[in-house]
Design an enzyme around this catalytic site. Sequence first.
Site, mmCIF file in Angstrom:
data_model
loop_
_atom_site.group_PDB
_atom_site.id
_atom_site.type_symbol
_atom_site.label_atom_id
_atom_site.label_comp_id
_atom_site.label_asym_id
_atom_site.label_seq_id
_atom_site.Cartn_x
_atom_site.Cartn_y
_atom_site.Cartn_z
ATOM 1 N N TRP A 119 -11.498 -31.648 9.702
ATOM 2 C CA TRP A 119 -11.646 -30.573 8.731
ATOM 3 C C TRP A 119 -13.057 -29.974 8.727
ATOM 4 C CZ3 TRP A 119 -15.736 -32.519 6.226
ATOM 5 C CH2 TRP A 119 -15.882 -33.915 6.227
ATOM 6 N N LYS A 142 -2.419 -31.021 15.942
ATOM 7 C CA LYS A 142 -2.338 -31.389 14.518
ATOM 8 C C LYS A 142 -3.668 -31.056 13.844
ATOM 9 C CE LYS A 142 -3.284 -35.021 11.964
ATOM 10 N NZ LYS A 142 -3.623 -34.318 10.724
ATOM 11 N N PRO A 143 -3.643 -30.079 12.926
ATOM 12 C CA PRO A 143 -4.883 -29.817 12.187
ATOM 13 C C PRO A 143 -5.082 -30.887 11.115
ATOM 14 C CG PRO A 143 -3.256 -28.028 11.872
ATOM 15 C CD PRO A 143 -2.541 -29.179 12.526
ATOM 16 N N SER A 144 -6.232 -30.875 10.499
ATOM 17 C CA SER A 144 -6.479 -31.811 9.407
ATOM 18 C C SER A 144 -5.575 -31.434 8.214
ATOM 19 C CB SER A 144 -7.950 -31.691 9.006
ATOM 20 O OG SER A 144 -8.102 -31.948 7.648
ATOM 21 N N GLY A 203 -12.730 -37.180 15.274
ATOM 22 C CA GLY A 203 -12.693 -37.782 13.944
ATOM 23 C C GLY A 203 -13.546 -39.033 13.901
ATOM 24 N N GLY A 215 -10.284 -43.095 15.676
ATOM 25 C CA GLY A 215 -10.177 -42.845 17.121
ATOM 26 C C GLY A 215 -9.809 -44.096 17.907
ATOM 27 N N GLU A 264 -13.836 -37.657 20.556
ATOM 28 C CA GLU A 264 -15.161 -37.265 20.051
ATOM 29 C C GLU A 264 -15.268 -37.892 18.666
ATOM 30 O OE1 GLU A 264 -17.744 -36.266 18.169
ATOM 31 O OE2 GLU A 264 -17.302 -34.102 18.089
ATOM 32 N N CYS A 311 -20.710 -33.340 13.466
ATOM 33 C CA CYS A 311 -20.895 -34.545 14.289
ATOM 34 C C CYS A 311 -22.315 -34.634 14.817
ATOM 35 C CB CYS A 311 -19.868 -34.585 15.412
ATOM 36 S SG CYS A 311 -19.520 -32.980 16.113
ATOM 37 N N PHE A 350 -21.870 -38.598 6.487
ATOM 38 C CA PHE A 350 -21.276 -37.273 6.668
ATOM 39 C C PHE A 350 -21.472 -36.452 5.399
ATOM 40 C CE2 PHE A 350 -17.796 -34.951 9.081
ATOM 41 C CZ PHE A 350 -18.496 -34.949 10.269
HETATM 42 O O1 TXE Z 1 -11.644 -38.577 9.485
HETATM 43 P P1 TXE Z 1 -10.339 -39.045 10.229
HETATM 44 P P2 TXE Z 1 -11.877 -38.347 7.931
HETATM 45 C C1 TXE Z 1 -16.188 -39.063 10.509
HETATM 46 C C2 TXE Z 1 -17.196 -38.941 9.390
HETATM 47 C C3 TXE Z 1 -16.350 -38.992 8.172
HETATM 48 C C4 TXE Z 1 -15.275 -39.962 8.579
HETATM 49 C C5 TXE Z 1 -13.980 -39.872 7.830
HETATM 50 O O2 TXE Z 1 -18.067 -40.021 9.435
HETATM 51 O O3 TXE Z 1 -17.040 -39.473 7.063
HETATM 52 O O4 TXE Z 1 -15.048 -39.646 9.938
HETATM 53 O O5 TXE Z 1 -13.452 -38.558 7.846
HETATM 54 C C6 TXE Z 1 -6.274 -37.606 11.670
HETATM 55 N N1 TXE Z 1 -3.620 -41.595 13.530
HETATM 56 N N2 TXE Z 1 -15.821 -37.786 11.065
HETATM 57 O O6 TXE Z 1 -11.234 -39.370 7.092
HETATM 58 O O7 TXE Z 1 -9.483 -39.873 9.331
HETATM 59 C C7 TXE Z 1 -6.588 -36.815 10.418
HETATM 60 O O8 TXE Z 1 -5.411 -36.342 9.809
HETATM 61 C C8 TXE Z 1 -3.825 -40.382 14.044
HETATM 62 C C9 TXE Z 1 -16.577 -37.375 12.196
HETATM 63 O O9 TXE Z 1 -11.488 -36.958 7.655
HETATM 64 O O10 TXE Z 1 -10.787 -39.618 11.518
HETATM 65 C C10 TXE Z 1 -7.460 -35.699 10.977
HETATM 66 O O11 TXE Z 1 -6.631 -34.704 11.565
HETATM 67 N N3 TXE Z 1 -4.549 -39.423 13.448
HETATM 68 C C11 TXE Z 1 -15.918 -36.280 12.910
HETATM 69 C C12 TXE Z 1 -8.262 -36.427 12.054
HETATM 70 O O12 TXE Z 1 -7.500 -37.590 12.385
HETATM 71 C C13 TXE Z 1 -5.118 -39.704 12.275
HETATM 72 C C14 TXE Z 1 -15.251 -35.227 12.133
HETATM 73 C C15 TXE Z 1 -9.660 -36.878 11.627
HETATM 74 O O13 TXE Z 1 -9.548 -37.680 10.467
HETATM 75 C C16 TXE Z 1 -4.959 -40.967 11.666
HETATM 76 C C17 TXE Z 1 -14.549 -35.771 10.983
HETATM 77 C C18 TXE Z 1 -4.186 -41.930 12.339
HETATM 78 N N4 TXE Z 1 -3.994 -43.155 11.850
HETATM 79 C C19 TXE Z 1 -14.878 -36.994 10.481
HETATM 80 N N5 TXE Z 1 -5.648 -40.982 10.492
HETATM 81 C C20 TXE Z 1 -16.686 -35.775 14.053
HETATM 82 N N6 TXE Z 1 -16.509 -36.392 15.205
HETATM 83 O O14 TXE Z 1 -17.417 -34.833 13.939
HETATM 84 C C21 TXE Z 1 -6.194 -39.770 10.358
HETATM 85 N N7 TXE Z 1 -5.889 -38.986 11.421
#
Ligand code: TXE
Length: 460
Positions: A129, A153-155, A206, A211, A228, A262, A366
């Site tokens: 997001w 899949k978007p957030s 994410g 990841g 990433e 990030c 974050f």
């Molecule tokens: O990320 P999530 P969140 C980091 C940052 C932040 C933390 C949590 O530190 O505080 O992550 O953020 C999908 N199987 N970054 O909770 O959960 C979810 O729907 C498959 C760094 O928002 O990792 C979304 O589309 N997919 C980062 C995506 O994963 C799943 C940017 C990211 O969500 C899933 C964002 C699952 N089990 C957060 N659970 C960067 N690299 O810049 C969630 N998702």
Amino acid sequence: MLEVHNPADGSLVGHVHAGTEDDVNDAVRTSWEAFSLWSDTDPLDRSRILFSAARLVREDKKELSLLLTREQGKPLRESVNEIAGFARVLEYYASITGTLQGDYGYSKNYGHMMVMRQPLGVCAAIIPWNMPALIMGWKTGPVLAAGNTMVLKPSATAPLTCIALAEHLYRTGLPKQVLQLVTGSGRVVGQALARHNNIRSLSFTGAVSTGTGVAEIAAPTLKKLILELGGSDAMIVCKDADPYAAAKGAVSGRFFNCGQTCTSIKRVFVDSTVYEPFVQKVRELAETLSIGNGLSDGVDMGPVHTSGQRKDVHFLVQETVNNDQGKVLSGGYIPDTGSLKEGSFYPPTIMTGVDPDAPVMREEVFGPVLPVSAFDTVADAIDMANATRFGLGASIWTHDMRTISQATSELDAGIVWVNQHLRIPPEVPFGGVKSSGLGRENGRYALLQYLEEKTILINP
Ligand code: TXE
């Protein structure tokens, strides 16, 4: 249905369908049906569609930016730049579509040796997001340019701009089945994509924990993974650095997008001889930032995207103070007055004398928190910068060639900036080492990841 809310005031921005595993299966099946059509489309025609979509996105940038700000919270000015960034990425890939043709050689022993590059098939993406438009561009640009189809899949909390951008692509002739969005939760839609046996690659952006979970689920399917997973970028300020440029760089590099990028600057190490004036300048600049609803004029920093995210950020600040591992110089509280109490706002926060092992240095924070620490030698600063599980970006601020050469070779990061930070041109690879991930986005490197080499040997 999932509701999408504006983090600045909690107002409802829209709804999206809460996708299911069946939705993912349908999307993947129809994506394969579209694959032969799209991969056989002349690269020039693919390129034309991407260029036209970019033009249309630029024409509608005002409306798209408003939507992005309403669902994500960032200031309108940043949304305008992000929408332009999406268009720019499409233009870049439109300009190199079809250029990575393959190789040819001849040997008396083996005859004609050819390497053909073919698209992979259906590629998936899971995006966050924080920069939904730009990250969607990084993933769809190379996938579509290479002749693959995509299920994305978007957030769940910022899906609307992605949907609007996909509609711009359809309006310029992209068949709908070539790019399909399945909205919904990570647990349902994200995991279904990771588990699916008939998807050839999955690009995820994410958290590290999410990841690695995705990688575990995807492992038996042997799909290509591009991950990433964020960073804890260090900024090293040397004694000869331009003090004003460095302070300005720290403030924009940390508070841009409310610190939710990030490659935000997440740790600052400053030569002890210039530490005090640097910190004072950063404080002055940070205190002039205006916080508020991203839709209001003159706002420099919007809210943190969700109240849960703000809670995590505040917890790390408090833990650092409670452990006696750093002091709050400015900010560090949850606003409870005026319009700021309506949303998940957090002030620009500067922490000084921070122990490199403190929670705000160790974890990826974050949100808008800038922890600063002093160093005595550049070698010490590089050691502290590298003492993290992350390795996305890092910057060194100096004009000394020997220091630049040492830092650029010794910093463990996928991207090292000198006298700048947080700039990500679409032409060059972007991605991390260590826990920051696998693979690269952007540049022809990303395009290559979405093509498979096939070797053909012809004995004449
Ligand atoms: O990320 P999530 P969140 C980091 C940052 C932040 C933390 C949590 O530190 O505080 O992550 O953020 C999908 N199987 N970054 O909770 O959960 C979810 O729907 C498959 C760094 O928002 O990792 C979304 O589309 N997919 C980062 C995506 O994963 C799943 C940017 C990211 O969500 C899933 C964002 C699952 N089990 C957060 N659970 C960067 N690299 O810049 C969630 N998702």
